[in-house]
Write an enzyme that holds these catalytic residues in place. Structure first.
Site, PDB file in Angstrom:
ATOM      1  N   CYS A 138       1.759   3.952  10.761  1.00 37.94           N
ATOM      2  CA  CYS A 138       2.353   4.924  11.603  1.00 37.94           C
ATOM      3  C   CYS A 138       2.759   6.169  10.703  1.00 37.94           C
ATOM      4  O   CYS A 138       2.137   7.352  11.142  1.00 37.94           O
ATOM      5  CB  CYS A 138       3.508   4.353  12.292  1.00 37.94           C
ATOM      6  N   VAL A 175     -11.384   1.388  19.892  1.00 43.96           N
ATOM      7  CA  VAL A 175     -11.348   0.240  20.914  1.00 43.96           C
ATOM      8  C   VAL A 175     -10.161  -0.428  20.698  1.00 43.96           C
ATOM      9  O   VAL A 175     -10.287  -1.612  20.959  1.00 43.96           O
ATOM     10  CB  VAL A 175     -12.680  -0.571  20.796  1.00 43.96           C
ATOM     11  N   ILE A 223      -5.476   6.405  21.094  1.00 44.63           N
ATOM     12  CA  ILE A 223      -5.980   6.936  19.754  1.00 44.63           C
ATOM     13  C   ILE A 223      -7.116   7.749  20.211  1.00 44.63           C
ATOM     14  O   ILE A 223      -7.416   8.973  19.682  1.00 44.63           O
ATOM     15  CB  ILE A 223      -6.177   5.955  19.017  1.00 44.63           C
ATOM     16  N   GLU A 242       0.806  -1.055  -0.151  1.00 48.86           N
ATOM     17  CA  GLU A 242       0.074  -0.017   0.065  1.00 48.86           C
ATOM     18  C   GLU A 242       0.741   1.311  -0.116  1.00 48.86           C
ATOM     19  O   GLU A 242       0.729   2.047  -0.788  1.00 48.86           O
ATOM     20  CB  GLU A 242      -0.890   0.017   1.373  1.00 48.86           C
ATOM     21  N   ASP A 261       3.655  -4.313  15.833  1.00 52.16           N
ATOM     22  CA  ASP A 261       2.149  -4.654  16.164  1.00 52.16           C
ATOM     23  C   ASP A 261       1.768  -6.355  16.003  1.00 52.16           C
ATOM     24  O   ASP A 261       0.946  -6.810  16.803  1.00 52.16           O
ATOM     25  CB  ASP A 261       1.355  -3.909  15.335  1.00 52.16           C
ATOM     26  N   HIS A 311      18.959  24.817  34.566  1.00 53.75           N
ATOM     27  CA  HIS A 311      17.981  25.527  35.035  1.00 53.75           C
ATOM     28  C   HIS A 311      17.759  27.028  34.040  1.00 53.75           C
ATOM     29  O   HIS A 311      18.851  27.374  33.671  1.00 53.75           O
ATOM     30  CB  HIS A 311      18.193  26.242  36.279  1.00 53.75           C
TER      31      HIS A 311
END
Length: 481
Positions: free
Chosen positions: A42, A285, A199, A36, A326, A460
């Site tokens: 991502c 979900v 998400i 694709e 994933d 700082h």
């Protein structure tokens, strides 16, 4: 005759293309298969373009509060939906081209099509089963096409897709996934977000900044359920201050579609069902691994709950077949996929000293307003494991840089093992914490103790000073609170 490689990577998301690059660096003849778009979800539809959207939201929020900084802006500041989306898509397109360049630079062959594992060491690449969902990024020049390819090592990096609940399946018009939520033709007046993971909360935050009436429904007792409960509660309070409506301990049991709106039936834990009407509903979900149509079942590759089972080095139960990212299971994060892929291919190449992936030291980030970031054990999890702990906290409201920025709502929380001084968890909510968290990730990887952190000099004025103060607080030595 089939063309042979040392390594073939199936899928060119962050895990896949980084793995291919590292493989080529190690001198292995490498190819990557994509059907694709280079860069995967991502880069094209997830991490990167959503951050572009959220940056537009951040600028809008600052502009609308310019008076807080002594500034006066003429006229009302509004968001042009087409321009906001166009900027996001442009960022994605630029990076997509960058991946193509990296493949060429590292001499990684790109094979365009849909791969199927026919036997260990062999794949057959056919025509993509669906057209590219991002037509502005054409098929790169010089790619290889359909055919049979062989390799001693095949790494599956096919990523994941949005999970759909039965009866509430996305239709692309009224019920959205992140694909549709990322490129609206116009902003809805009202939106219901189902799910409060990263998400869901990021889109809820974005659309609220754009002036949309947003309601979030979460099944569990707290939003962002993987986060520390104290951090989650703080984030919820700030989100609600921004006007988000949040319903926890609740589920959407049914959705009725109108001509141009939906009515969601929301059931709370007491059994009460309330209908909520909204122009659009985002289903957030979770995601599920893309393990179908790869030939895995026929080859006997073990899967569990929709993901491929691997050891800490990406190996499956079938010799020569690996999985990363994933598709290999949670946490489903791009940076986890990248590191997992490097470990996998270095192990294949015999690089000495390769360590299995330690999932306990993978940071998580949510880019809502306020941002949330964490690494390691939550306070509840540490106690559940029987750890004797010290907990330190430091508020943004006591930090000079945060006050100067006008970002004084936030919290840094650190968790230490009381016996050893080991840092076992760090949790943050507030401005730029997604950039700060890496300091604690490095500390954990180096097995840094509280004593070493206390003797580290932080510049700082910076937000990072709060990290040290949180450590000091855990040991009763906080200086600026």
């Amino acid at each position: 005759m089939a063309e042979n490689y040392d390594v073939i990577v199936v899928g060119s998301g962050p895990g896949g293309y980084v793995t291919a690059i590292r493989s080529a660096q190690l001198g292995l003849k490498t190819a990557i298969v994509e059907r694709e778009h280079l860069g995967g979800i991502c880069l094209n539809w997830g991490c990167i373009p959503t951050k572009a959207l959220l940056r537009s939201a951040e600028i809008l929020d600052h502009a609308n509060h310019a008076k807080n900084y002594g500034l006066t802006l003429e006229g009302k500041i509004t968001a042009n939906v087409k321009d906001v989306v166009a900027r996001s898509r442009g960022v994605s397109a630029r990076l997509n081209g960058g991946v193509a360049f990296l493949m060429k630079k590292n001499k990684v062959d790109v094979i365009w099509g849909e791969a199927k594992l026919t036997k260990p060491g062999e794949i057959v690449v056919g025509a993509p089963s669906k057209p590219a969902v991002q037509p502005q990024n054409p098929v790169p020049k010089g790619v290889k096409g359909e055919g049979t390819y062989t390799a001693k090592h095949i790494i599956v990096a096919t990523g994941a897709r949005p999970r759909a609940l039965p009866g509430i399946e996305p239709d692309g018009k009224l019920i959205w996934t992140y694909f549709e939520a990322m490129k609206p033709e116009e902003f809805p007046k009202s939106l219901l977000v189902m799910g409060s993971g990263a998400i869901g909360i990021e889109f809820a935050s974005f659309y609220r900044s754009m002036g949309v009436d947003v309601t979030v429904v979460e099944l569990l007792p707290q939003i962002m359920p993987v986060e520390d409960a104290e951090i989650s509660a703080f984030a919820r309070k700030q989100l609600e201050k921004r006007g988000l409506k949040i319903i926890t301990d609740a589920k959407v049991t049914k959705v009725e579609k109108g001509a141009n709106d939906v009515t969601a039936h929301v059931e709370t834990k007491d059994g009460k069902v309330t209908p909520i009407k909204a122009d659009r509903l985002i289903s957030a979900v979770g995601v599920q691994g893309n393990i179908e149509n790869l030939g895995l079942e026929a080859l006997g590759v073990k899967t569990d709950r929709g993901c491929i089972v691997t050891d800490g080095y990406g190996k499956t139960n079938v010799a020569g077949i690996y999985a990363i990212g994933d598709v290999a299971g949670p946490p489903m994060l791009a940076h986890k996929a990248e590191h997992e892929g490097v470990i996998c291919v270095e192990k294949i190449a015999g690089v000495p000293g390769v360590h299995a992936l330690d999932k306990g030291k993978i940071p998580g980030c949510t880019y809502c307003d306020p941002q949330v970031a964490s690494v390691g054990l939550t306070e509840a999890k540490a106690k559940e494991l029987g750890r004797d702990i010290r907990v330190g906290r430091y508020s943004f409201g006591a930090n000079g840089k945060a006050i100067a920025l006008g970002e004084d709502q936030g919290l840094i929380k650190t968790i230490f093992d009381k016996k050893t001084g080991e840092l076992i968890g760090a949790h943050m909510v507030g401005a730029e914490v997604t950039e700060l968290i890496q300091g604690f990730v490095v500390a954990m990887n180096l097995e840094t103790t509280e004593e070493e952190l206390m003797h580290t000099v932080f510049p700082h004025p910076t937000l990072s000073e709060m990290m040290k103060e949180s450590v000091l607080d855990a040991y009763g030595r906080v200086l600026n609170a």
